[in-house]
Design a protein around this motif. Structure first.
Motif, PDB file in Angstrom:
ATOM      1  N   ASN A 240       0.811  -1.214   0.000  1.00 49.72           N
ATOM      2  CA  ASN A 240       0.000   0.000   0.000  1.00 49.72           C
ATOM      3  C   ASN A 240       0.846   1.267   0.000  1.00 49.72           C
ATOM      4  OD1 ASN A 240      -2.719  -1.156   0.116  1.00 49.72           O
ATOM      5  ND2 ASN A 240      -2.113  -1.913   2.147  1.00 49.72           N
TER       6      ASN A 240
ATOM      7  N   ASP B 109       2.903   4.470  -1.352  1.00 50.55           N
ATOM      8  CA  ASP B 109       2.531   5.429  -2.391  1.00 50.55           C
ATOM      9  C   ASP B 109       3.651   5.557  -3.427  1.00 50.55           C
ATOM     10  OD1 ASP B 109       1.159   7.310  -3.821  1.00 50.55           O
ATOM     11  OD2 ASP B 109       1.699   8.998  -2.527  1.00 50.55           O
TER      12      ASP B 109
ATOM     13  N   ASP C  48       4.670   3.981  -7.693  1.00 48.40           N
ATOM     14  CA  ASP C  48       4.123   3.306  -8.882  1.00 48.40           C
ATOM     15  C   ASP C  48       4.333   1.798  -8.838  1.00 48.40           C
ATOM     16  OD1 ASP C  48       3.342   5.771  -9.812  1.00 48.40           O
ATOM     17  OD2 ASP C  48       5.076   6.040 -11.135  1.00 48.40           O
TER      18      ASP C  48
ATOM     19  N   LYS D 195       1.847   0.175  -6.440  1.00 48.20           N
ATOM     20  CA  LYS D 195       0.501   0.249  -7.003  1.00 48.20           C
ATOM     21  C   LYS D 195       0.309  -0.781  -8.116  1.00 48.20           C
ATOM     22  CE  LYS D 195      -0.135   5.168  -5.952  1.00 48.20           C
ATOM     23  NZ  LYS D 195      -0.262   6.548  -6.515  1.00 48.20           N
TER      24      LYS D 195
ATOM     25  N   GLU E 139      -2.300  -4.031  -8.053  1.00 45.92           N
ATOM     26  CA  GLU E 139      -3.287  -4.250  -9.111  1.00 45.92           C
ATOM     27  C   GLU E 139      -3.109  -5.621  -9.760  1.00 45.92           C
ATOM     28  OE1 GLU E 139      -4.737  -2.252 -13.359  1.00 45.92           O
ATOM     29  OE2 GLU E 139      -3.204  -1.270 -12.135  1.00 45.92           O
TER      30      GLU E 139
END
Length: 309
Positions: A201, A203, A205, A208, A212
Protein backbone atom coordinates in the motif's frame (compact mmCIF):
# COMPACT_ATOMS: atom_id res chain seq x y z
CA UNK A 1 105.43 -36.94 -75.54
CA UNK A 2 101.84 -38.04 -75.34
CA UNK A 3 99.26 -35.41 -75.74
CA UNK A 4 96.80 -34.85 -72.97
CA UNK A 5 93.21 -34.86 -73.98
CA UNK A 6 90.76 -33.08 -71.80
CA UNK A 7 87.28 -34.49 -71.98
CA UNK A 8 84.52 -32.03 -71.46
CA UNK A 9 80.98 -33.11 -70.56
CA UNK A 10 78.28 -30.95 -72.02
CA UNK A 11 75.94 -29.55 -69.32
CA UNK A 12 72.35 -30.71 -69.51
CA UNK A 13 70.15 -27.86 -70.72
CA UNK A 14 67.69 -26.45 -68.20
CA UNK A 15 64.12 -27.51 -68.67
CA UNK A 16 61.35 -25.01 -69.07
CA UNK A 17 57.65 -25.14 -68.39
CA UNK A 18 56.24 -27.58 -65.78
CA UNK A 19 59.46 -29.64 -65.86
CA UNK A 20 61.57 -26.59 -65.05
CA UNK A 21 59.27 -25.58 -62.22
CA UNK A 22 59.57 -29.07 -60.74
CA UNK A 23 63.38 -28.94 -60.97
CA UNK A 24 63.42 -25.58 -59.20
CA UNK A 25 61.18 -26.94 -56.45
CA UNK A 26 63.38 -30.01 -55.93
CA UNK A 27 66.48 -27.81 -55.85
CA UNK A 28 64.76 -25.61 -53.24
CA UNK A 29 64.10 -28.62 -51.04
CA UNK A 30 67.68 -29.84 -51.34
CA UNK A 31 70.52 -28.12 -53.15
CA UNK A 32 73.46 -30.60 -53.33
CA UNK A 33 75.95 -27.95 -54.51
CA UNK A 34 75.27 -25.44 -51.70
CA UNK A 35 74.24 -28.14 -49.17
CA UNK A 36 71.07 -26.24 -48.22
CA UNK A 37 67.57 -27.38 -47.35
CA UNK A 38 64.86 -24.92 -48.26
CA UNK A 39 67.44 -22.20 -48.63
CA UNK A 40 69.14 -22.74 -45.25
CA UNK A 41 72.18 -24.65 -44.16
CA UNK A 42 72.13 -27.07 -41.24
CA UNK A 43 73.69 -24.57 -38.85
CA UNK A 44 71.20 -21.90 -39.90
CA UNK A 45 68.28 -24.25 -39.22
CA UNK A 46 69.72 -25.15 -35.81
CA UNK A 47 69.98 -21.47 -34.84
CA UNK A 48 66.46 -20.55 -35.91
CA UNK A 49 64.87 -23.61 -34.26
CA UNK A 50 66.72 -22.88 -31.02
CA UNK A 51 65.59 -19.25 -31.13
CA UNK A 52 61.91 -20.09 -31.57
CA UNK A 53 61.97 -22.84 -28.92
CA UNK A 54 63.31 -20.32 -26.40
CA UNK A 55 60.93 -17.57 -27.61
CA UNK A 56 57.72 -19.62 -27.46
CA UNK A 57 58.86 -21.29 -24.22
CA UNK A 58 59.21 -17.88 -22.56
CA UNK A 59 55.90 -16.75 -24.07
CA UNK A 60 54.10 -19.84 -22.75
CA UNK A 61 55.70 -19.37 -19.34
CA UNK A 62 54.59 -15.73 -19.20
CA UNK A 63 51.02 -16.67 -20.16
CA UNK A 64 50.89 -19.49 -17.59
CA UNK A 65 52.22 -17.16 -14.89
CA UNK A 66 49.68 -14.45 -15.71
CA UNK A 67 46.86 -17.05 -15.73
CA UNK A 68 48.01 -18.41 -12.36
CA UNK A 69 48.02 -14.93 -10.83
CA UNK A 70 44.57 -14.25 -12.27
CA UNK A 71 43.11 -17.45 -10.77
CA UNK A 72 44.54 -16.49 -7.39
CA UNK A 73 42.14 -13.51 -7.40
CA UNK A 74 39.07 -15.73 -7.94
CA UNK A 75 36.98 -17.46 -5.30
CA UNK A 76 35.55 -20.93 -5.90
CA UNK A 77 32.28 -19.94 -4.25
CA UNK A 78 31.78 -16.18 -4.28
CA UNK A 79 31.97 -14.22 -7.56
CA UNK A 80 34.36 -11.32 -7.73
CA UNK A 81 31.59 -8.88 -8.58
CA UNK A 82 28.22 -9.21 -6.86
CA UNK A 83 25.23 -7.05 -6.05
CA UNK A 84 25.17 -3.73 -7.86
CA UNK A 85 28.68 -4.39 -9.18
CA UNK A 86 27.48 -7.41 -11.16
CA UNK A 87 26.15 -7.18 -14.69
CA UNK A 88 22.64 -8.03 -13.43
CA UNK A 89 22.63 -5.11 -10.95
CA UNK A 90 20.62 -7.09 -8.40
CA UNK A 91 17.59 -7.40 -10.68
CA UNK A 92 17.08 -11.05 -11.72
CA UNK A 93 15.93 -12.08 -15.11
CA UNK A 94 13.43 -14.87 -15.71
CA UNK A 95 13.48 -17.96 -17.85
CA UNK A 96 10.87 -20.48 -18.86
CA UNK A 97 10.49 -24.02 -20.11
CA UNK A 98 9.61 -25.46 -22.58
CA UNK A 99 11.90 -23.60 -24.93
CA UNK A 100 13.47 -26.23 -27.22
CA UNK A 101 14.37 -23.51 -29.73
CA UNK A 102 16.32 -20.79 -27.92
CA UNK A 103 15.52 -18.34 -30.70
CA UNK A 104 11.75 -18.75 -30.36
CA UNK A 105 9.37 -17.98 -27.49
CA UNK A 106 6.40 -19.63 -29.23
CA UNK A 107 4.71 -22.61 -27.56
CA UNK A 108 2.58 -24.15 -30.32
CA UNK A 109 0.99 -27.60 -30.17
CA UNK A 110 -2.06 -29.69 -31.04
CA UNK A 111 -4.12 -31.08 -28.22
CA UNK A 112 -4.21 -34.88 -28.06
CA UNK A 113 -1.39 -35.39 -30.61
CA UNK A 114 1.58 -36.72 -28.56
CA UNK A 115 4.11 -36.45 -31.38
CA UNK A 116 3.27 -32.77 -31.73
CA UNK A 117 3.97 -31.76 -28.12
CA UNK A 118 6.52 -34.46 -27.17
CA UNK A 119 9.48 -32.06 -27.46
CA UNK A 120 7.85 -29.69 -24.97
CA UNK A 121 7.27 -32.44 -22.43
CA UNK A 122 10.82 -33.69 -22.93
CA UNK A 123 12.33 -30.22 -22.55
CA UNK A 124 10.59 -29.59 -19.23
CA UNK A 125 11.57 -33.04 -17.96
CA UNK A 126 15.19 -32.48 -19.03
CA UNK A 127 15.29 -29.35 -16.88
CA UNK A 128 13.92 -31.22 -13.87
CA UNK A 129 16.43 -34.04 -14.37
CA UNK A 130 19.33 -31.63 -14.84
CA UNK A 131 18.56 -29.81 -11.59
CA UNK A 132 18.60 -33.14 -9.69
CA UNK A 133 15.49 -32.36 -7.65
CA UNK A 134 15.35 -35.97 -6.51
CA UNK A 135 18.85 -35.87 -5.06
CA UNK A 136 19.57 -37.34 -1.64
CA UNK A 137 22.33 -34.83 -0.91
CA UNK A 138 22.49 -34.56 2.90
CA UNK A 139 23.10 -30.81 2.59
CA UNK A 140 19.57 -30.37 1.17
CA UNK A 141 17.07 -30.78 3.99
CA UNK A 142 13.29 -30.88 4.20
CA UNK A 143 12.51 -27.45 5.62
CA UNK A 144 8.92 -28.47 6.38
CA UNK A 145 10.14 -30.59 9.28
CA UNK A 146 13.55 -29.18 10.18
CA UNK A 147 15.41 -25.89 10.25
CA UNK A 148 18.48 -25.84 7.99
CA UNK A 149 21.80 -25.27 9.67
CA UNK A 150 24.36 -22.79 8.38
CA UNK A 151 25.46 -23.81 4.87
CA UNK A 152 22.50 -26.14 4.36
CA UNK A 153 19.70 -25.52 1.85
CA UNK A 154 16.02 -26.34 1.62
CA UNK A 155 15.11 -29.22 -0.64
CA UNK A 156 12.69 -28.33 -3.43
CA UNK A 157 10.18 -31.13 -3.97
CA UNK A 158 8.59 -30.99 -7.46
CA UNK A 159 6.12 -33.77 -6.60
CA UNK A 160 4.73 -31.53 -3.87
CA UNK A 161 5.05 -28.12 -5.51
CA UNK A 162 4.11 -28.87 -9.15
CA UNK A 163 0.47 -29.85 -8.59
CA UNK A 164 -0.94 -31.45 -11.75
CA UNK A 165 2.02 -30.27 -13.84
CA UNK A 166 3.86 -33.60 -13.97
CA UNK A 167 5.35 -35.80 -16.67
CA UNK A 168 2.69 -38.42 -15.91
CA UNK A 169 0.09 -35.82 -16.95
CA UNK A 170 2.24 -34.71 -19.93
CA UNK A 171 2.39 -31.34 -18.14
CA UNK A 172 -1.17 -30.68 -19.27
CA UNK A 173 -0.45 -30.64 -23.01
CA UNK A 174 -2.57 -33.71 -23.76
CA UNK A 175 -5.63 -31.99 -22.26
CA UNK A 176 -4.92 -28.66 -23.96
CA UNK A 177 -4.10 -27.01 -20.61
CA UNK A 178 -0.35 -26.49 -20.96
CA UNK A 179 2.00 -25.95 -18.03
CA UNK A 180 4.92 -23.56 -18.40
CA UNK A 181 7.80 -23.67 -15.92
CA UNK A 182 9.04 -20.29 -14.70
CA UNK A 183 12.33 -19.72 -12.91
CA UNK A 184 14.39 -16.81 -11.67
CA UNK A 185 18.02 -16.57 -12.72
CA UNK A 186 20.48 -17.12 -9.91
CA UNK A 187 22.19 -14.04 -8.49
CA UNK A 188 24.76 -14.65 -5.79
CA UNK A 189 23.75 -13.12 -2.47
CA UNK A 190 20.55 -11.53 -3.79
CA UNK A 191 17.74 -11.43 -1.21
CA UNK A 192 14.25 -10.66 -2.49
CA UNK A 193 12.05 -8.21 -0.60
CA UNK A 194 8.52 -9.53 -1.07
CA UNK A 195 5.49 -7.33 -0.69
CA UNK A 196 3.39 -7.61 2.43
CA UNK A 197 0.09 -6.04 3.46
CA UNK A 198 1.91 -2.87 4.50
CA UNK A 199 4.42 -2.33 1.68
CA UNK A 200 1.86 -3.17 -1.01
CA UNK A 201 0.00 0.00 0.00
CA UNK A 202 2.99 2.32 -0.28
CA UNK A 203 2.53 5.43 -2.39
CA UNK A 204 4.75 4.57 -5.36
CA UNK A 205 4.12 3.31 -8.88
CA UNK A 206 5.79 -0.06 -8.31
CA UNK A 207 3.68 -0.92 -5.27
CA UNK A 208 0.50 0.25 -7.00
CA UNK A 209 1.25 -1.91 -10.06
CA UNK A 210 1.98 -4.91 -7.83
CA UNK A 211 -1.27 -4.46 -5.91
CA UNK A 212 -3.29 -4.25 -9.11
CA UNK A 213 -1.58 -7.29 -10.63
CA UNK A 214 -1.46 -9.57 -7.58
CA UNK A 215 -4.83 -8.67 -6.09
CA UNK A 216 -5.38 -10.86 -3.02
CA UNK A 217 -2.51 -13.20 -3.86
CA UNK A 218 0.02 -11.37 -1.66
CA UNK A 219 2.15 -13.33 0.80
CA UNK A 220 5.14 -12.00 2.75
CA UNK A 221 7.00 -15.31 2.36
CA UNK A 222 6.70 -15.51 -1.43
CA UNK A 223 7.83 -13.63 -4.53
CA UNK A 224 4.55 -12.99 -6.32
CA UNK A 225 4.02 -14.10 -9.91
CA UNK A 226 1.54 -13.09 -12.61
CA UNK A 227 1.02 -14.08 -16.25
CA UNK A 228 -1.23 -11.66 -18.09
CA UNK A 229 -2.20 -11.12 -21.69
CA UNK A 230 -0.24 -8.26 -23.21
CA UNK A 231 -3.21 -6.83 -25.09
CA UNK A 232 -6.97 -6.76 -24.38
CA UNK A 233 -7.54 -9.55 -26.89
CA UNK A 234 -4.83 -11.66 -25.24
CA UNK A 235 -6.46 -11.14 -21.84
CA UNK A 236 -9.76 -12.51 -23.17
CA UNK A 237 -8.16 -15.46 -24.98
CA UNK A 238 -5.72 -16.51 -22.25
CA UNK A 239 -8.37 -18.04 -20.00
CA UNK A 240 -7.81 -18.78 -16.29
CA UNK A 241 -4.29 -19.41 -15.02
CA UNK A 242 -3.25 -21.47 -11.98
CA UNK A 243 0.12 -21.27 -10.25
CA UNK A 244 2.02 -24.01 -8.44
CA UNK A 245 3.12 -23.06 -5.77
CA UNK A 246 0.07 -20.85 -5.51
CA UNK A 247 1.77 -17.71 -4.16
CA UNK A 248 4.94 -17.83 -6.29
CA UNK A 249 8.58 -18.42 -5.40
CA UNK A 250 9.09 -19.35 -1.71
CA UNK A 251 11.48 -17.09 0.18
CA UNK A 252 13.20 -19.97 1.96
CA UNK A 253 15.22 -20.79 -1.19
CA UNK A 254 16.97 -17.40 -1.09
CA UNK A 255 19.63 -16.12 -1.01
CA UNK A 256 21.66 -18.27 -3.38
CA UNK A 257 25.20 -18.53 -1.98
CA UNK A 258 26.49 -21.31 -4.23
CA UNK A 259 25.65 -23.81 -1.50
CA UNK A 260 26.29 -27.48 -2.05
CA UNK A 261 23.09 -29.23 -3.11
CA UNK A 262 21.24 -25.98 -3.94
CA UNK A 263 18.10 -26.50 -6.00
CA UNK A 264 16.57 -23.73 -8.11
CA UNK A 265 12.95 -23.07 -7.12
CA UNK A 266 10.40 -22.81 -9.90
CA UNK A 267 6.74 -22.03 -10.43
CA UNK A 268 4.46 -23.81 -12.85
CA UNK A 269 1.75 -21.74 -14.48
CA UNK A 270 -1.02 -23.78 -16.05
CA UNK A 271 -3.19 -22.07 -18.62
CA UNK A 272 -6.73 -23.39 -18.33
CA UNK A 273 -8.86 -23.35 -21.47
CA UNK A 274 -6.85 -21.00 -23.73
CA UNK A 275 -8.76 -20.12 -26.89
CA UNK A 276 -7.77 -22.54 -29.71
CA UNK A 277 -6.48 -21.21 -33.00
CA UNK A 278 -5.50 -17.80 -31.60
CA UNK A 279 -1.95 -16.56 -30.97
CA UNK A 280 -1.88 -15.34 -27.35
CA UNK A 281 0.89 -12.99 -26.19
CA UNK A 282 1.66 -13.45 -22.51
CA UNK A 283 3.88 -11.44 -20.18
CA UNK A 284 4.82 -13.17 -16.91
CA UNK A 285 6.28 -11.04 -14.12
CA UNK A 286 7.87 -11.71 -10.74
CA UNK A 287 6.83 -9.25 -8.05
CA UNK A 288 8.96 -8.00 -5.15
CA UNK A 289 10.04 -4.59 -3.88
CA UNK A 290 13.48 -5.06 -5.45
CA UNK A 291 12.38 -6.63 -8.75
CA UNK A 292 11.76 -4.11 -11.51
CA UNK A 293 10.31 -4.76 -14.93
CA UNK A 294 11.51 -3.31 -18.18
CA UNK A 295 9.52 -3.89 -21.35
CA UNK A 296 12.61 -3.58 -23.53
CA UNK A 297 14.91 -6.20 -21.95
CA UNK A 298 12.24 -8.17 -20.01
CA UNK A 299 14.10 -7.76 -16.71
CA UNK A 300 12.24 -9.55 -13.93
CA UNK A 301 9.86 -11.05 -16.46
CA UNK A 302 9.50 -13.19 -19.58
CA UNK A 303 7.43 -12.96 -22.74
CA UNK A 304 6.00 -15.95 -24.55
CA UNK A 305 3.41 -16.72 -27.19
CA UNK A 306 0.90 -19.54 -26.82
CA UNK A 307 -0.92 -21.15 -29.75
CA UNK A 308 -3.22 -24.13 -29.31
CA UNK A 309 -4.15 -25.59 -32.70
Amino acid sequence: MASKEVEYQQARPKRTGPGGAWDSFVRFLWNPQAKTCMGRTGSSWAKIVTFYLIYYGLLAGFFAGALMIFYQTLDDIEPRRAGMQSILKGNPGMGFRPMPDVESTLVKFKQGVPDNYAEYVEHIQDFLDCESYNTTDPNAVNCDIETPEEGQVCRFDPDKEAGPCTAANTFGYHEGEPCVLLKLNRIYGWEPEPFNNETINEDNDHAKAAKEALGENIHPEFIGITCEGENPGDVDNRGPAKFYPEHGFPMRYFPFLNQKGYQTPFVFVQFKRPTPGVLINIWCKAWAKNIYHHKKDKAGSIHLELLLD
